[in-house]
Design an enzyme around this catalytic site. Structure first.
Site, PDB file in Angstrom:
ATOM      1  N   HIS A 298      65.971-133.935  66.498  1.00  0.00           N
ATOM      2  CA  HIS A 298      65.266-135.067  66.686  1.00  0.00           C
ATOM      3  C   HIS A 298      66.387-135.826  67.780  1.00  0.00           C
ATOM      4  CE1 HIS A 298      62.339-135.199  63.411  1.00  0.00           C
ATOM      5  NE2 HIS A 298      63.154-134.251  63.101  1.00  0.00           N
TER       6      HIS A 298
ATOM      7  N   HIS B  44      63.631-137.506  50.720  1.00  0.00           N
ATOM      8  CA  HIS B  44      64.449-137.072  51.949  1.00  0.00           C
ATOM      9  C   HIS B  44      65.941-137.547  51.312  1.00  0.00           C
ATOM     10  CE1 HIS B  44      66.145-136.425  55.693  1.00  0.00           C
ATOM     11  NE2 HIS B  44      66.575-137.794  55.930  1.00  0.00           N
TER      12      HIS B  44
ATOM     13  N   HIS C 236      66.260-130.492  61.282  1.00  0.00           N
ATOM     14  CA  HIS C 236      65.406-130.133  59.873  1.00  0.00           C
ATOM     15  C   HIS C 236      64.675-128.930  60.128  1.00  0.00           C
ATOM     16  CE1 HIS C 236      65.545-134.571  60.296  1.00  0.00           C
ATOM     17  NE2 HIS C 236      66.148-134.442  59.329  1.00  0.00           N
TER      18      HIS C 236
ATOM     19  N   HIS D 166      61.075-127.584  59.350  1.00  0.00           N
ATOM     20  CA  HIS D 166      59.605-128.437  59.095  1.00  0.00           C
ATOM     21  C   HIS D 166      58.593-127.509  58.684  1.00  0.00           C
ATOM     22  CE1 HIS D 166      60.155-132.273  61.304  1.00  0.00           C
ATOM     23  NE2 HIS D 166      61.411-131.697  61.465  1.00  0.00           N
TER      24      HIS D 166
ATOM     25  N   ASP E  32      66.124-130.361  54.622  1.00  0.00           N
ATOM     26  CA  ASP E  32      67.237-131.293  55.230  1.00  0.00           C
ATOM     27  C   ASP E  32      68.435-130.880  55.561  1.00  0.00           C
ATOM     28  OD1 ASP E  32      65.528-133.293  54.891  1.00  0.00           O
ATOM     29  OD2 ASP E  32      65.995-134.101  52.741  1.00  0.00           O
TER      30      ASP E  32
END
Length: 174
Positions: free
Chosen positions: A150, A100, A74, A76, A112
């Site tokens: 992530h 989201h 993503h 941020h 996203d």
């Protein structure tokens, strides 16, 4: 006479609005990011963003990820990767305050992006054409923000961030 003046003002307003909208298109503007490991991981990578009309081509290469897996990815909101767990990068970039969701669905954060998919060695190459953000420093721009990988895959439905786990790599978008 008053109607003519009013009509002329209206035409100027429409032309000005059209000019503002056309500024949210780009041709060739570029940005990039070098991602460094966070959360005691060995993940790292590089990402490039190239504006192509209404879309941005996002390409990247990554290493040190879990083999044969997917990882949430993503843009941020903050251009700050200083925290050891990258929480300093803030939440997903979301200038339109949407939920989201699946990239390109129209009901998703601007930040996203599709998951990164790794090979048996924990390496990945990435390519996606996305919309909803610009390669500049404006309100919808990503320059000066951060990009985060992530540990887990994004499920594209859990709110507010897709249940993608800890932030294992982070880089400033320049």
């Amino acid at each position: 006479m008053k109607k003519s003046i009013y009509l002329a003002s209206g035409v100027v307003a429409v032309v000005s609005l059209a000019a503002c909208q056309s500024m949210e298109q780009g041709t060739g503007q570029k940005a990039s990011s070098n991602l460094e490991s966070r959360s005691s991981s060995s993940a790292k990578g590089s990402v490039n963003f190239v504006w192509q009309g209404n879309e941005v081509l996002v390409t990247g290469s990554f290493s040190g990820l879990k083999p044969n897996s997917e990882h949430g990815f993503h843009v941020h909101e903050k251009g700050d990767c200083s925290a050891p767990d990258a929480t300093s990068a803030g939440g997903h970039f979301n200038p339109d305050t949407k939920a989201h969701g699946m990239p390109g669905s129209g009901s998703n954060h601007a930040g996203d992006m599709p998951n990164i998919k790794t090979d048996a060695g924990g390496n990945a190459t990435y390519s996606a054409k996305l919309s909803g953000f610009a390669v500049n420093t404006g309100a919808s721009g990503i320059v000066g923000r951060s990009v985060v990988v992530h540990r887990d895959p994004d499920d594209y439905k859990s709110q507010p961030a897709g249940n993608s786990g800890p932030r294992i790599a982070c880089g400033l978008i320049k």
